[in-house]
Design an enzyme around this catalytic site. Structure first.
Site, mmCIF file in Angstrom:
data_model
loop_
_atom_site.group_PDB
_atom_site.id
_atom_site.type_symbol
_atom_site.label_atom_id
_atom_site.label_comp_id
_atom_site.label_asym_id
_atom_site.label_seq_id
_atom_site.Cartn_x
_atom_site.Cartn_y
_atom_site.Cartn_z
ATOM 1 N N ASP A 1 -11.891 -9.061 4.626
ATOM 2 C CA ASP A 1 -13.193 -9.059 3.947
ATOM 3 C C ASP A 1 -13.769 -10.475 3.923
ATOM 4 O O ASP A 1 -14.964 -10.691 4.147
ATOM 5 C CB ASP A 1 -13.066 -8.537 2.512
ATOM 6 C CG ASP A 1 -13.420 -7.049 2.407
ATOM 7 O OD1 ASP A 1 -13.346 -6.355 3.436
ATOM 8 O OD2 ASP A 1 -13.760 -6.580 1.300
ATOM 9 N N ASP B 1 -6.066 -6.949 4.067
ATOM 10 C CA ASP B 1 -7.234 -6.313 3.450
ATOM 11 C C ASP B 1 -8.164 -7.385 2.892
ATOM 12 O O ASP B 1 -9.374 -7.381 3.143
ATOM 13 C CB ASP B 1 -6.768 -5.377 2.322
ATOM 14 C CG ASP B 1 -7.941 -4.726 1.605
ATOM 15 O OD1 ASP B 1 -8.837 -4.212 2.300
ATOM 16 O OD2 ASP B 1 -7.965 -4.742 0.358
ATOM 17 N N TYR C 1 0.810 -1.220 0.000
ATOM 18 C CA TYR C 1 0.000 0.000 0.000
ATOM 19 C C TYR C 1 0.842 1.270 0.000
ATOM 20 O O TYR C 1 0.384 2.322 -0.420
ATOM 21 C CB TYR C 1 -0.895 0.039 1.254
ATOM 22 C CG TYR C 1 -2.216 -0.654 1.087
ATOM 23 C CD1 TYR C 1 -2.269 -2.003 0.776
ATOM 24 C CD2 TYR C 1 -3.402 0.043 1.273
ATOM 25 C CE1 TYR C 1 -3.489 -2.638 0.647
ATOM 26 C CE2 TYR C 1 -4.618 -0.589 1.144
ATOM 27 C CZ TYR C 1 -4.661 -1.925 0.835
ATOM 28 O OH TYR C 1 -5.866 -2.549 0.708
ATOM 29 N N ASP D 1 -2.676 -18.191 0.439
ATOM 30 C CA ASP D 1 -3.682 -18.883 -0.381
ATOM 31 C C ASP D 1 -4.346 -20.000 0.424
ATOM 32 O O ASP D 1 -5.569 -20.197 0.368
ATOM 33 C CB ASP D 1 -3.083 -19.397 -1.704
ATOM 34 C CG ASP D 1 -1.738 -20.093 -1.537
ATOM 35 O OD1 ASP D 1 -1.178 -20.079 -0.420
ATOM 36 O OD2 ASP D 1 -1.244 -20.653 -2.538
ATOM 37 N N LYS E 1 3.385 -15.109 2.164
ATOM 38 C CA LYS E 1 3.581 -15.840 0.909
ATOM 39 C C LYS E 1 5.083 -16.090 0.789
ATOM 40 O O LYS E 1 5.750 -15.652 -0.154
ATOM 41 C CB LYS E 1 3.016 -15.008 -0.261
ATOM 42 C CG LYS E 1 2.970 -15.726 -1.592
ATOM 43 C CD LYS E 1 1.932 -16.839 -1.662
ATOM 44 C CE LYS E 1 2.064 -17.609 -2.977
ATOM 45 N NZ LYS E 1 1.152 -18.786 -3.038
HETATM 46 C C1 IPM Z 1 -10.225 -1.204 4.114
HETATM 47 C C2 IPM Z 1 -10.537 -0.623 2.773
HETATM 48 C C3 IPM Z 1 -9.408 0.321 2.393
HETATM 49 C C4 IPM Z 1 -8.141 -0.512 2.337
HETATM 50 C C5 IPM Z 1 -9.644 1.056 1.067
HETATM 51 C C6 IPM Z 1 -10.928 1.834 1.113
HETATM 52 C C7 IPM Z 1 -8.493 1.928 0.690
HETATM 53 O O1 IPM Z 1 -10.737 -1.611 1.835
HETATM 54 O O2 IPM Z 1 -10.142 -0.445 5.096
HETATM 55 O O3 IPM Z 1 -10.087 -2.420 4.188
HETATM 56 O O4 IPM Z 1 -7.864 -1.157 1.333
HETATM 57 O O5 IPM Z 1 -7.415 -0.510 3.328
HETATM 58 MG MG MG Z 2 -10.727 -3.555 2.630
#
Ligand code: IPM
Ligand code: MG
Length: 364
Positions: free
Chosen positions: A255, A251, A146, A227, A195
């Site tokens: 999710d 990230d 990032y 993975d 990884k």
């Molecule tokens: C998160 C979001 C952010 C990230 C985006 C909005 C830049 O997806 O907080 O997970 O990737 O960190």
């Molecule tokens: Mg995110």
């Protein structure tokens, strides 16, 4: 204690959900003898609208002067919002990345657990009897892919894009420590995800995490390739306690982890610096499609406020009071629309502010 709390209401449903969290905080503070000033701060789309930039120096300065920051959510619909006609470094998300870096918020804590009452919503092999998991992802937040150098260039008519992943041993050590400390207060297991079969940053990661582990003999450390971890999360999430990983993997995995709970509207997060300062926000996004309709689920933001009480203010009793009120509300059967499954009676769905009120009333 008189607290100074920055409040980034943000975009989309952000203002509605943060209002509920502030309501809850006010109640806790008055019950437990604290007071707080709330300082409104602009970030993301709201800041673009006001200042033409997703984050200003003034906002960073104001945030630095707070004891902690509560945030709703930022960003809009990329297909329709004018914010996304701006260059990438002027869009709402750029403001979020910049404030994380500016405030040194290197440790991102993202819990994901299954509420027994909501276990039906777990999309994994049909709510297998008694399925239950409770994990927390500790994501490194201010380094890695990032924040490495990136550019797009054209040479001889061919366009090439470059992103670089960089991790120093110090960056790895401090996030590893965080993970071990958290595991010490939980079930004592850390899964470090990388990884290392491909990436140099991951090989360094694995080495430094193993070195750090030596200071925490009571914690079990396991290494897992990213993975495989993605598979294991949908196969057997109950094996995880604390997952520690880099920015990009964290990230994606966070999710995934939030989705398998089936109730992303319930999941909080904390982003912490080296001291007790933190930024607290729901794990979900700004849901522009339902903004302003008073139907969003405020629980993730309310639980983020509870994390603020716990991690920034060391108010464990107060944090328990909020978490217990949320649990009681769910046990009593109160639901916002997102928690009601297809085919169930939707007529009793609560609005955002009604849910905030019910939780507030249950704080003891
Ligand atoms: C998160 C979001 C952010 C990230 C985006 C909005 C830049 O997806 O907080 O997970 O990737 O960190
Ligand atoms: Mg995110």
């Amino acid at each position: 204690m008189n607290l100074k709390i920055g409040v980034i209401a943000g975009d989309g449903i952000g203002p509605e959900i943060t209002a509920q969290a502030v309501k809850v905080l006010d109640r806790v503070f008055s019950l437990y003898g604290h007071t707080a000033d709330y300082i409104p701060l602009l970030l993301g789309g709201a800041s673009i609208d006001a200042f033409g930039e997703p984050l200003t120096e003034e906002t960073i300065e104001q945030a630095r002067n707070c004891d902690a920051v509560l945030m709703g959510s930022i960003g809009g619909d990329a297909a329709t919002s004018p914010w996304y006609k701006l260059p990438p470094d002027k869009r709402p998300e750029a403001g979020l990345l910049r404030i994380r870096k500016a405030l040194g918020l290197f440790a991102n804590l993202r819990p994901a657990s299954l509420y027994p009452e909501l276990a039906d919503a777990c999309p994994l092999k049909s709510g297998e009897e008694g399925r239950s998991f409770d994990l927390i992802i500790v994501r490194e937040l201010t380094g890695g892919l990032y924040f490495g150098e990136r550019y797009t260039r054209e040479t001889d008519g061919v366009v090439t894009a470059v992103d670089t992943a960089v991790y120093s041993e110090n960056e790895i050590r401090r996030i590893a420590k965080k993970a071990f400390e958290i595991a010490g207060k939980r079930r004592g297991k850390v899964t470090s995800v990388d990884k290392a079969n491909v990436l140099d940053t991951s090989r360094l990661w694995r080495k430094i995490v193993a070195e750090t582990a030596a200071d925490y003999p009571e914690i079990t450390l396991e290494n897992m390739l990213v993975d495989n971890c993605a598979m294991q999360l949908v196969h057997a999430p109950e094996q995880f306690d604390v997952i520690v990983t880099g920015n990009m993997f964290g990230d994606i995995l966070s999710d995934e982890a939030s989705m398998i709970t089936g109730s992303i509207g319930m999941l909080p997060s904390a982003s912490l610096n080296e001291s007790s300062f933190g930024l607290y926000e729901p794990s979900h996004g700004s849901a522009p499609d339902i903004a302003g309709r008073d139907i969003a689920n405020p629980i993730a933001t309310i639980l983020s406020a509870a994390m603020m009480l716990r991690y920034s203010f060391n108010m464990n009793t107060e944090a328990d009071a909020v978490e217990n009120a949320v649990r009681q509300t769910i046990t009593e059967g109160f639901r916002t629309g997102d928690l009601i499954r297809a085919g169930e009676d939707r007529s009793a769905a609560l609005g955002c502010s009604a849910m905030g009120d019910i939780i507030t009333e249950r704080i003891r």
